[in-house]
Write a protein that holds these residues in place. Structure first.
Motif, short mmCIF file in Angstrom:
data_model
loop_
_atom_site.label_atom_id
_atom_site.label_comp_id
_atom_site.label_asym_id
_atom_site.label_seq_id
_atom_site.Cartn_x
_atom_site.Cartn_y
_atom_site.Cartn_z
N LEU A 23 2.04 -3.60 2.11
CA LEU A 23 3.32 -2.90 2.07
C LEU A 23 3.23 -1.74 3.05
CD1 LEU A 23 6.12 -2.28 0.87
CD2 LEU A 23 4.94 -1.06 -0.98
N ILE A 24 4.18 -1.65 3.95
CA ILE A 24 4.19 -0.59 4.96
C ILE A 24 5.28 0.41 4.60
CG2 ILE A 24 4.47 -0.03 7.40
CD1 ILE A 24 3.55 -2.91 8.02
N SER A 25 4.92 1.68 4.53
CA SER A 25 5.90 2.70 4.18
C SER A 25 6.72 3.09 5.39
CB SER A 25 5.22 3.93 3.58
OG SER A 25 4.70 4.77 4.58
N ASP A 26 7.95 3.51 5.11
CA ASP A 26 8.90 3.85 6.15
C ASP A 26 9.96 4.75 5.50
OD1 ASP A 26 11.58 2.88 7.77
OD2 ASP A 26 9.79 2.73 9.01
N ALA A 27 10.69 5.48 6.30
CA ALA A 27 11.75 6.34 5.75
C ALA A 27 12.75 5.53 4.93
CB ALA A 27 12.46 7.08 6.88
N TYR A 48 0.42 3.59 4.92
CA TYR A 48 1.29 4.75 4.75
C TYR A 48 1.60 5.35 6.10
CZ TYR A 48 3.04 9.25 3.17
OH TYR A 48 3.83 10.35 2.95
N ARG A 49 2.90 5.32 6.46
CA ARG A 49 3.34 5.91 7.73
C ARG A 49 4.11 7.21 7.46
NH1 ARG A 49 5.97 1.29 11.25
NH2 ARG A 49 7.55 1.61 9.69
N HIS A 50 5.32 7.12 7.00
CA HIS A 50 6.15 8.28 6.68
C HIS A 50 6.14 9.36 7.77
CE1 HIS A 50 7.13 6.63 2.90
NE2 HIS A 50 7.58 7.76 2.38
N TYR A 51 6.32 8.92 9.00
CA TYR A 51 6.35 9.84 10.14
C TYR A 51 7.51 10.82 10.05
CZ TYR A 51 3.53 6.06 12.18
OH TYR A 51 2.58 5.11 12.43
N HIS A 52 8.54 10.48 9.27
CA HIS A 52 9.75 11.29 9.18
C HIS A 52 9.56 12.59 8.40
CE1 HIS A 52 9.66 8.97 5.48
NE2 HIS A 52 10.52 9.83 4.94
N LEU A 53 8.48 12.71 7.65
CA LEU A 53 8.29 13.91 6.82
C LEU A 53 7.48 14.98 7.54
CD1 LEU A 53 7.33 12.31 3.37
CD2 LEU A 53 9.55 13.23 4.08
N PRO A 54 7.77 16.23 7.27
CA PRO A 54 6.90 17.31 7.75
C PRO A 54 5.50 17.12 7.16
CG PRO A 54 8.95 18.21 6.87
CD PRO A 54 8.93 16.75 6.53
N GLN A 55 4.49 17.62 7.83
CA GLN A 55 3.09 17.35 7.47
C GLN A 55 2.76 17.62 6.00
OE1 GLN A 55 1.29 15.64 9.30
NE2 GLN A 55 -0.84 16.11 9.06
N ALA A 56 3.16 18.76 5.46
CA ALA A 56 2.82 19.09 4.07
C ALA A 56 3.47 18.10 3.10
CB ALA A 56 3.23 20.51 3.74
N GLU A 57 4.75 17.77 3.34
CA GLU A 57 5.45 16.80 2.49
C GLU A 57 4.85 15.41 2.65
OE1 GLU A 57 9.77 16.83 2.72
OE2 GLU A 57 9.65 18.92 3.36
N ARG A 58 4.49 15.06 3.89
CA ARG A 58 3.88 13.76 4.15
C ARG A 58 2.59 13.60 3.36
NH1 ARG A 58 0.74 11.37 9.16
NH2 ARG A 58 1.18 9.17 8.83
N ARG A 59 1.77 14.63 3.36
CA ARG A 59 0.50 14.56 2.64
C ARG A 59 0.71 14.49 1.13
NH1 ARG A 59 -5.03 17.88 3.99
NH2 ARG A 59 -6.35 16.58 2.68
N ALA A 60 1.66 15.26 0.61
CA ALA A 60 1.94 15.23 -0.83
C ALA A 60 2.44 13.84 -1.25
CB ALA A 60 2.97 16.30 -1.18
N ARG A 61 3.32 13.25 -0.45
CA ARG A 61 3.83 11.91 -0.77
C ARG A 61 2.70 10.88 -0.68
NH1 ARG A 61 6.64 8.87 -3.83
NH2 ARG A 61 8.00 7.35 -2.87
N PHE A 62 1.83 11.05 0.31
CA PHE A 62 0.67 10.16 0.44
C PHE A 62 -0.16 10.20 -0.85
CE2 PHE A 62 -3.88 9.75 1.22
CZ PHE A 62 -3.95 8.47 1.77
N ALA A 64 0.66 11.01 -3.89
CA ALA A 64 1.36 10.38 -5.02
C ALA A 64 1.32 8.86 -4.93
CB ALA A 64 2.81 10.88 -5.07
N LEU A 65 1.60 8.32 -3.73
CA LEU A 65 1.60 6.87 -3.56
C LEU A 65 0.19 6.30 -3.63
CD1 LEU A 65 4.30 6.52 -0.78
CD2 LEU A 65 4.54 6.00 -3.22
N ALA A 66 -0.79 7.02 -3.09
CA ALA A 66 -2.18 6.55 -3.13
C ALA A 66 -2.66 6.45 -4.58
CB ALA A 66 -3.07 7.49 -2.32
N ARG A 67 -2.25 7.37 -5.41
CA ARG A 67 -2.64 7.34 -6.82
C ARG A 67 -2.13 6.05 -7.49
NH1 ARG A 67 -2.17 12.23 -7.77
NH2 ARG A 67 0.08 12.34 -7.86
N ILE A 68 -0.88 5.69 -7.21
CA ILE A 68 -0.31 4.46 -7.78
C ILE A 68 -1.05 3.25 -7.22
CG2 ILE A 68 1.75 2.99 -7.88
CD1 ILE A 68 3.40 5.65 -7.67
#
Length: 180
Positions: A23-27, A48-62, A64-68
């Protein structure tokens, strides 16, 4: 758990064996990622891509998703370089010269030599690049046969197309959403 950070290192767990479904992440699929990850088969992978997020938000989302994903026994690969993947606790990096590479032609397939795997695309028409030329099943198979590393089919992929293509590994952005 052993980690693989770049194509220069010998593939290790969990990228060996290489997951069959990614599964590839995207905006555009962010809103359904939590649910989609919970539906993925054990041992699958997340890029995990999520290039659309600012760095701090990108890492936080990473995180959360990595935990799942890890709760499902999935490999988690970060789009970025090996150093970033290491800092963030990813199982590998995605991009040129990394554990997972991407290719669209024979030259790029050759450049992926040494990677744990390469995503070859686009196999079929895709929302990411509407109207762009596609490889099609025959050309995809011809190119994939020339690869020195395992090939992951990408581009317009979903469970039905993966079944038709009869290829052991595939990835999707939209095609693994709960509505597919």
């Amino acid at each position: 758990m052993a980690r693989c950070y770049s194509a220069l290192m010998r593939p290790c767990q969990p990228l060996s064996p290489l997951p069959r479904i990614w599964l590839i992440s995207d905006a555009r699929n962010d809103g359904m990622l939590d649910r989609a990850l919970r539906r993925m088969p054990r041992g699958s992978g997340l890029i995990y891509r999520h290039y659309h997020l600012p760095q701090a938000e990108r890492r936080a989302r990473f995180k959360a998703l990595a935990r799942i994903a890890r709760g499902r026994g999935m490999a988690v690969v970060l789009a970025g370089d090996a150093a970033m993947a290491r800092r963030w606790g990813a199982d590998g990096a995605y991009g040129a010269g990394q554990a997972l590479a991407t290719a669209h032609n024979l030259r790029e397939l050759r450049q992926a030599r040494g990677a744990a795997g390469v995503l070859l695309s686009p196999v079929f028409p895709t929302r990411s690049h509407p109207g762009a030329p596609v490889l099609g099943a025959v050309r995809f198979r011809l190119l994939a046969a020339r690869s020195s590393v395992p090939v992951i089919a990408l581009g317009g992929m979903n469970r039905a197309r993966a079944g038709t293509l009869k290829w052991p590994r595939w990835a999707a952005i939209d095609g693994l959403s709960p509505t597919h």
